[in-house]
Design a protein around this motif. Structure first.
Motif, PDB file in Angstrom:
ATOM      1  N   LYS A  68       1.203  -1.220  -0.062  1.00 36.43           N
ATOM      2  CA  LYS A  68       0.635  -0.072  -0.270  1.00 36.43           C
ATOM      3  C   LYS A  68       0.371   1.432  -0.274  1.00 36.43           C
ATOM      4  O   LYS A  68       1.869   0.659   0.783  1.00 36.43           O
ATOM      5  CB  LYS A  68      -0.600  -0.238   1.261  1.00 36.43           C
ATOM      6  N   PHE A  73      -4.138   6.127   0.792  1.00 37.13           N
ATOM      7  CA  PHE A  73      -4.687   6.480   2.434  1.00 37.13           C
ATOM      8  C   PHE A  73      -5.164   7.461   2.455  1.00 37.13           C
ATOM      9  O   PHE A  73      -5.043   9.154   2.052  1.00 37.13           O
ATOM     10  CB  PHE A  73      -3.033   6.732   3.549  1.00 37.13           C
ATOM     11  N   LYS A 106      -6.310   1.459  17.534  1.00 33.83           N
ATOM     12  CA  LYS A 106      -6.959   0.302  17.485  1.00 33.83           C
ATOM     13  C   LYS A 106      -7.169  -0.356  16.088  1.00 33.83           C
ATOM     14  O   LYS A 106      -6.906   0.404  15.137  1.00 33.83           O
ATOM     15  CB  LYS A 106      -8.615   0.625  17.400  1.00 33.83           C
ATOM     16  N   PRO A 107      -7.455  -1.398  16.319  1.00 36.65           N
ATOM     17  CA  PRO A 107      -7.425  -2.074  14.831  1.00 36.65           C
ATOM     18  C   PRO A 107      -8.245  -0.895  13.469  1.00 36.65           C
ATOM     19  O   PRO A 107      -9.521  -1.105  14.110  1.00 36.65           O
ATOM     20  CB  PRO A 107      -8.134  -3.336  15.105  1.00 36.65           C
TER      21      PRO A 107
HETATM   22  P1  ADP Z   1      -4.706  -1.675  11.417  1.00 36.60           P
HETATM   23  O1  ADP Z   1      -3.225  -2.466  10.628  1.00 36.60           O
HETATM   24  O2  ADP Z   1      -4.526  -0.745  11.783  1.00 36.60           O
HETATM   25  O3  ADP Z   1      -5.219  -3.147  12.288  1.00 36.60           O
HETATM   26  P2  ADP Z   1      -4.736  -2.172   8.467  1.00 36.60           P
HETATM   27  O4  ADP Z   1      -3.783  -1.076   7.833  1.00 36.60           O
HETATM   28  O5  ADP Z   1      -4.123  -3.366   7.936  1.00 36.60           O
HETATM   29  O6  ADP Z   1      -5.592  -1.350   9.722  1.00 36.60           O
HETATM   30  O7  ADP Z   1      -5.602  -1.921   7.372  1.00 36.60           O
HETATM   31  C1  ADP Z   1      -7.348  -2.159   7.339  1.00 36.60           C
HETATM   32  C2  ADP Z   1      -7.132  -1.824   5.702  1.00 36.60           C
HETATM   33  O8  ADP Z   1      -7.624  -1.329   5.864  1.00 36.60           O
HETATM   34  C3  ADP Z   1      -6.502  -2.437   4.686  1.00 36.60           C
HETATM   35  O9  ADP Z   1      -6.291  -3.201   3.399  1.00 36.60           O
HETATM   36  C4  ADP Z   1      -6.342  -0.534   4.384  1.00 36.60           C
HETATM   37  O10 ADP Z   1      -5.621  -0.852   3.154  1.00 36.60           O
HETATM   38  C5  ADP Z   1      -7.180  -0.263   4.725  1.00 36.60           C
HETATM   39  N1  ADP Z   1      -6.775   1.634   5.266  1.00 36.60           N
HETATM   40  C6  ADP Z   1      -7.450   1.504   6.539  1.00 36.60           C
HETATM   41  N2  ADP Z   1      -7.598   2.850   7.266  1.00 36.60           N
HETATM   42  C7  ADP Z   1      -7.620   3.054   5.593  1.00 36.60           C
HETATM   43  C8  ADP Z   1      -7.310   4.781   5.709  1.00 36.60           C
HETATM   44  N3  ADP Z   1      -7.396   5.344   6.518  1.00 36.60           N
HETATM   45  N4  ADP Z   1      -7.793   4.685   3.706  1.00 36.60           N
HETATM   46  C9  ADP Z   1      -7.357   3.770   2.775  1.00 36.60           C
HETATM   47  N5  ADP Z   1      -7.277   2.324   3.321  1.00 36.60           N
HETATM   48  C10 ADP Z   1      -7.018   1.717   4.430  1.00 36.60           C
END
Ligand code: ADP
Ligand code: MG
Length: 294
Positions: A68, A73, A106-107
């Motif tokens: 990504k 983002f 958070k997740p």
């Molecule tokens: P985390 O690690 O905080 O649990 P992730 O980075 O794995 O979350 O994000 C989960 C999914 O959502 C991924 O596919 C990510 O690309 C997408 N995602 C999360 N936040 C955003 C954002 N602000 N813009 C675009 N995609 C996002």
């Protein structure tokens, strides 16, 4: 006498020039290019091809679970994190100064996404990176430590110029967790090598997670010596369509980009791109200042 151009280019390991030169000659004749323009285009094509090859190779060896970029983002989901706050993490200085980052939230808030995006940008800037989860790193190094081969096992985690250590916070780490993680963080910190951590736990809970509050403090201290804490909030991207979430900040009430240790310089995204396009050939984007290898 005809010159065996293909053979000569092969001897010089100019694989792309060998592939494209005939097409380029034709094009140059039709368009009446100067010799200089022809030579510049041929060389630029070779450089662009090598950069692309390097990017693919280094990104593969970084072992990202997915790829990504920062462009993908969506900052509108974040209440206070803005693109310009990440500027300094995307510049080559992030790596050359050995800066670090802890992404907390958070997740589903995009922590792993941003960690990968920043590491990938470092790769585009000419550096190398390795992605691991905290669990995998701790498991592997704890086992190595028990078997008396910790020093060798540390090497792959110390060498890459950027280390992403994802998901500090699950409670299943073994008793040696803090000890082995400290080795990695301490040695990288001494070598001024960048680290990016993601966590769903406030920093004050790392002691409980790693089973050793004092060592956990020492770990956080070293990361933030030349590092920043960035808290991601907003709804979970994974489940935002069902509005499950409370879009409140992380557990400890911190919100937005928290700067610890050093002040946060706000560098713009590096630009300096050179674009060349020849009909019939692939379009390449070159970074002028990127080191090139094959
Ligand atoms: P985390 O690690 O905080 O649990 P992730 O980075 O794995 O979350 O994000 C989960 C999914 O959502 C991924 O596919 C990510 O690309 C997408 N995602 C999360 N936040 C955003 C954002 N602000 N813009 C675009 N995609 C996002
Ligand atoms: Mg994650």
């Amino acid at each position: 006498m005809s010159i065996p151009i293909d053979d000569l280019l092969k001897r010089l390991h100019l694989a792309n020039a060998r592939r494209v030169w005939k097409h380029l000659v034709q094009h140059a004749e039709t368009e009446k290019w100067s010799y200089e323009h022809f030579l510049a285009t041929l060389v630029a094509e070779e450089v662009a091809h090598r950069q692309q090859t390097r990017l693919t190779r280094v990104a593969r060896s970084a072992r990202f679970p997915f790829l990504k970029t920062v462009d993908e983002f969506d900052f509108t989901l974040q209440s206070s994190l803005r693109m310009n706050m990440l500027g300094s993490c995307l510049s080559p200085d992030f790596v050359t100064d050995g800066r670090s980052l802890i992404l907390m939230g958070k997740p589903g808030r995009g922590k792993t996404h941003l960690a990968i995006a920043i590491a990938y940008k470092a790769i585009q800037n000419g550096f190398d990176a390795l992605f691991t989860t905290a669990a995998a790193l701790i498991d592997e190094l704890s086992r190595a430590s028990r078997e008396g081969r910790l020093q060798q096992a540390l090497v792959p985690y110390l060498q890459p110029q950027v280390l992403v250590c994802d998901e500090v916070g699950y409670l299943s780490y073994g008793p040696d967790a803090a000890n082995v993680l400290f080795h990695v963080v301490n040695e990288r910190s001494l070598k001024k090598r960048s680290m990016i951590f993601t966590t769903n736990k406030p920093l004050k809970s790392w002691g409980r997670v790693l089973h050793d509050p004092d060592l956990a403090d020492a770990i956080v201290d070293r990361i933030l010596e030349r590092g920043r804490l960035i808290v991601l909030d907003g709804p979970s991207y994974r489940t935002k369509h069902i509005e499950l979430d409370d879009p409140s900040p992380a557990e400890d009430g911190q919100s937005g980009a928290i700067i610890s240790g050093m002040a946060a310089p706000s560098f713009p995204e590096p630009t300096g791109f050179w674009v060349t396009r020849v009909p019939g050939l692939s379009r390449h984007v070159l970074r002028c200042d990127e080191s090139v290898d094959s």
